[in-house]
Design a protein around this motif. Sequence first.
Motif: not given
Length: 207
Positions: A34-51
Amino acid sequence: MTPQLSMHTCSSLLTLTYPSDSSLRRFKSMAVKIHPLVSLWFLVTIPVIFWDAAYIFARPRSFEGGDLHWIWKPYAIYQNVDLVYGTEAYAKQDGFPPAQSFLNIIENCMNILYLYYAHVVGWSGASLIGFASLTMTLSKTVLYGANEYFCNYCSCGHNDWNTLFVYWILPNGFWIVVPSICVYILGKDIASNLKLAEVAVTKKKAT
């Protein structure tokens, strides 16, 4: 692109990528990193991409002056900075914005799958899904910039330098730098797992 189609696309990807019970048992012997940067990137960008994708598929109602524009108020500025997002591209039925947004939805479904497989299931194959998704993100952003360069900045060249830097160069640069780092991180994990598998096969043949 309707919400039902988007949900069907994500569910189809889930079905296609879900590992069998035997695969899960085999891969769980190799702990997922588990890499914090990778997981954080996905968590932050998922709603942005859908939006962002929803803005494209909701045009012209999402444009400034449209009845749904309140959902995408920041685009009142951006649609005039990047004409790909503006009324001109919509009027001439430019296929690039919706095509890109469709791929963004596929990519986002893969982002969700990575988080699920890495944090819930604990499947080491999650790294491969995340790597593929990040490669899509990186290549599409580079393609986006390359397209502007080869069309002589036809969609953003009308801006002054400060506007271009703040609203176009910085955001797109961010979407190149962070995915590049994450691709490197997950790429190392995949290479390490392949090396371990190779050593295991070699040992098995030797016995």
